[in-house]
Structure formats: C-alpha cells, structure tokens
Write an enzyme that holds these catalytic residues in place. Structure first.
Site, PDB file in Angstrom:
ATOM      1  N   ASP A  10       0.849  -1.203   0.000  1.00 22.94           N
ATOM      2  CA  ASP A  10       0.000   0.000   0.000  1.00 22.94           C
ATOM      3  C   ASP A  10       0.884   1.253   0.000  1.00 22.94           C
ATOM      4  O   ASP A  10       0.880   2.029   0.936  1.00 22.94           O
ATOM      5  CB  ASP A  10      -0.950  -0.009   1.214  1.00 22.94           C
ATOM      6  N   ASP A  15       6.842   1.213   1.917  1.00 19.80           N
ATOM      7  CA  ASP A  15       6.569   0.244   0.839  1.00 19.80           C
ATOM      8  C   ASP A  15       7.436   0.553  -0.381  1.00 19.80           C
ATOM      9  O   ASP A  15       7.911  -0.364  -1.062  1.00 19.80           O
ATOM     10  CB  ASP A  15       5.113   0.330   0.373  1.00 19.80           C
ATOM     11  N   ASN A  39      -2.478   2.624   3.619  1.00 12.49           N
ATOM     12  CA  ASN A  39      -1.925   3.949   3.889  1.00 12.49           C
ATOM     13  C   ASN A  39      -2.759   5.055   3.230  1.00 12.49           C
ATOM     14  O   ASN A  39      -2.889   6.150   3.766  1.00 12.49           O
ATOM     15  CB  ASN A  39      -0.486   4.054   3.393  1.00 12.49           C
ATOM     16  N   THR A 126       3.094  -6.068   2.672  1.00  9.44           N
ATOM     17  CA  THR A 126       3.533  -4.958   3.521  1.00  9.44           C
ATOM     18  C   THR A 126       2.396  -3.963   3.747  1.00  9.44           C
ATOM     19  O   THR A 126       2.627  -2.777   3.975  1.00  9.44           O
ATOM     20  CB  THR A 126       4.767  -4.240   2.924  1.00  9.44           C
ATOM     21  N   PHE A 167      -0.726  -1.047  12.767  1.00 15.93           N
ATOM     22  CA  PHE A 167      -1.655  -0.575  11.735  1.00 15.93           C
ATOM     23  C   PHE A 167      -2.105  -1.661  10.754  1.00 15.93           C
ATOM     24  O   PHE A 167      -3.312  -1.861  10.558  1.00 15.93           O
ATOM     25  CB  PHE A 167      -0.994   0.600  10.986  1.00 15.93           C
ATOM     26  N   ASN A 168      -1.166  -2.359  10.097  1.00 18.98           N
ATOM     27  CA  ASN A 168      -1.542  -3.309   9.038  1.00 18.98           C
ATOM     28  C   ASN A 168      -2.467  -4.413   9.549  1.00 18.98           C
ATOM     29  O   ASN A 168      -3.377  -4.852   8.849  1.00 18.98           O
ATOM     30  CB  ASN A 168      -0.301  -3.972   8.423  1.00 18.98           C
ATOM     31  N   HIS A 240       9.582   0.368   8.141  1.00 20.82           N
ATOM     32  CA  HIS A 240       9.081  -0.972   8.465  1.00 20.82           C
ATOM     33  C   HIS A 240       9.195  -1.963   7.303  1.00 20.82           C
ATOM     34  O   HIS A 240       9.751  -3.049   7.441  1.00 20.82           O
ATOM     35  CB  HIS A 240       7.621  -0.872   8.898  1.00 20.82           C
ATOM     36  N   ASP A 241       8.602  -1.581   6.168  1.00 24.12           N
ATOM     37  CA  ASP A 241       8.324  -2.569   5.125  1.00 24.12           C
ATOM     38  C   ASP A 241       9.542  -3.238   4.489  1.00 24.12           C
ATOM     39  O   ASP A 241       9.508  -4.451   4.225  1.00 24.12           O
ATOM     40  CB  ASP A 241       7.442  -1.939   4.038  1.00 24.12           C
TER      41      ASP A 241
HETATM   42 CA    CA Z   1       2.915  -0.603   3.936  1.00 22.43          CA
END
Ligand code: CA
Length: 311
Positions: A10, A15, A39, A126, A167-168, A240-241
């Site tokens: 996303d 990402d 996102n 992700t 979040f994800n 993060h991703d």
């Molecule tokens: Ca993401």
C-alpha cells in the site's frame, strides 16, 4: 531456484523502499506487485506503485494489479498523518507509462502462484492482509504451493495503532487471522524488529552518497517521512516494510524465533493485537516465526547496494 516475490503493498513511503530493494537486489526477483487499501485509498496507492515501478525502471512484463478497496469486515482506514494526502507525499515521481494488469490483485496472486513451481513464490505483504486472505479463500491450494509468507505487521511487545496493535493488522484483523492461521510458513516482521530499522543522520548521508535517481528519491521521501514521525516523538524514523524483503534476501539480518501466533479478534482494548507465545520452545508443528530485531547497519548496506544498481 531464484526467490520470486509477490509484493502486496500500500505505497506508502516504506513500501516504496521495499519495492526498490527487491527491484535492485540480485538475490530476488519481483514476480508481481499487487496493491491493497491501507496507507491511502486503493486508487492512490495503486498510482504510487505504478510511479515507483517507473522510477525503478521495472521490467514492463512484471504485472501490477489493483486489489481490495477496503478490509474484509471493517471500514477503510488510512494513514495521512504519516504518508500525506497522496500516500507518498514529498518526492516528485515520474508519470506512469505502463498499464495496470486487468485482473484483480487477488486473481493475479492466485494465477502467479499456481503457474509457478511449488515453493517458488514467496508472498511479501507490507499492507493490510486483505488480498492474501481473499486469495486463500478463493484458491486454498496456494497454501501448499507458496514457499512462505513474510509480512510486515503486528508486534510482540509494542503497537502503533493502539497500545498493542500495529496498523496493518489492526485495520483488517480478520484478514490477518486468516493468513496467520492458514498453515503455511509465516514470518511476522513486526514493530519489535522494524523499530530498529531507523534512518539516523549517518544513514541519511550514506544514501546521499549512492548517487542514483532512485537513491535521491529515497532521500526525499525519508525527509517527509522523518518529519511525520518526529511529530510522534521518534528521533529517527523507522522504515518498516523493507525489512521483509531484507529478511528474504539475508535471513541472518533479522532475529526471529519460532512461536505460536494468534490475532486478537474480540478484545475490548486489544483488537488486532498479535499474540506470540514465547513462554516455551514452540511445538514441532508450529509454522509461525516472529521477528524480534534487525541489524540496522547491515540492513542499510543492503538497501544502498540495491539503490546503486537501479537507475
Ligand atoms: Ca505498507
């Protein structure tokens, strides 16, 4: 056999870095890119994916398809506070010249996995796990055929959506539960690890020194993203991703432990929490791993090398 990845994402600043890492690293190949609402809206993140593919000079034969416009049960939720109105605010991106694959992302995932050798495809989600959950329900045979799922989401000791939810996972907990419970090997790259993948001023200078258009783009997007994270008290923004892709390329970068894993679906204060049982050694049948740390310096060395190989 080359590790072939389906990046289900996303984009999203981090990402974008995950896509560029996969595009530039010789150890993996991108089989397809699929998008999911997260996102930002599905239209925005899909456009961002096309633009990143353009920037990276991604082979036009690699299909990109648009996926779920909202979570399985819940209303769509986005994160403009971290990613801006476009989902990828900050850097300027080239106009896309390629067309989207006409299939729904879920169909593209199924077609790609079923047309590949068993164990050839690794799924790297992700974003919210909506597309992957739908694919499991539509074609359960993918579970046997996929090599493993390495997703960014969750956390063992920490949250960012709620005190104990990330979040994800939090925006589509039912989808996360389907994916984690499916029975295929799953590695959860959660916040315990990704909060260690941070952009210090030294890392930021190293990215500037790479000298490619892609590296300059990453620098620009990190300036926006770092400012957004600073509002929430982060001295150095965590990316993060791309830790997922890094873990596939070099598993020694990420410290993982095998542990039974579940998603909280009924908690009053803990909806979307990922619950890893670390009390004892996991039983033999357990096929879930959780990440607890990442080596930041070596992680960025990998990202720099990938960016140096791209336009
Ligand atoms: Ca993401």
């Amino acid at each position: 056999m080359t590790r072939r990845l389906i990046l289900d994402c996303d984009p999203g600043h981090d990402d974008a870095i995950a896509i560029l890492l996969a595009a530039g690293d010789p150890g993996v190949e991108i089989a397809a890119i699929t998008t999911v609402s997260g996102n930002q809206s599905i239209e925005k993140v899909t456009r961002n994916a096309l633009q990143i593919a353009e920037l990276a000079g991604l082979d036009a034969r690699i299909p990109i398809a648009q996926g779920a416009h909202r979570p399985l049960l819940r209303e769509a939720e986005h994160a403009p506070e971290y990613h801006g109105e476009s989902g990828l605010d900050g850097p300027r991106l080239p106009e896309p010249t390629r067309a989207l694959d006409p299939r729904h992302a879920v169909q593209l995932i199924i077609d790609t996995v079923m047309a590949s050798e068993p164990g050839e495809i690794t799924l790297v989600p992700t974003g919210a796990l909506t597309n992957i959950a739908l694919a499991v329900r539509l074609e359960p045979r993918i579970v046997e055929r996929v090599r493993e799922v390495v997703f960014m989401g969750g956390g063992v000791h920490v949250g960012n959506h709620g005190p104990f939810s990330e979040f994800n996972v939090a925006i589509d907990p039912e989808a996360a539960a389907i994916v984690i419970d499916a029975g295929w090997p799953v590695t959860m790259i959660g916040l315990d690890a990704t909060h260690q993948a941070v952009v210090t001023p030294e890392i930021r200078s190293r990215l500037d020194a790479v000298g490619t258009r892609s590296a300059a783009f990453v620098g620009e997007l990190l300036d926006f993203y770092g400012a957004a994270y600073a509002v929430y008290g982060f001295e150095h923004p965590p990316v993060h991703d791309p830790v997922t892709v890094a873990q596939v390329i070099d598993p020694t970068l990420v410290r993982t432990v095998r542990a039974p894993l579940a998603v909280e679906l009924t908690g009053t204060h803990t909806l979307g929490m990922t619950v890893a049982d670390l009390r004892a050694e996991a039983p033999e049948a357990c096929c879930t791993w959780v990440a607890l740390g990442v080596e930041n310096d070596r992680f960025w060395t990998l990202v720099e090398s990938a960016l140096a190989r791209l336009p």
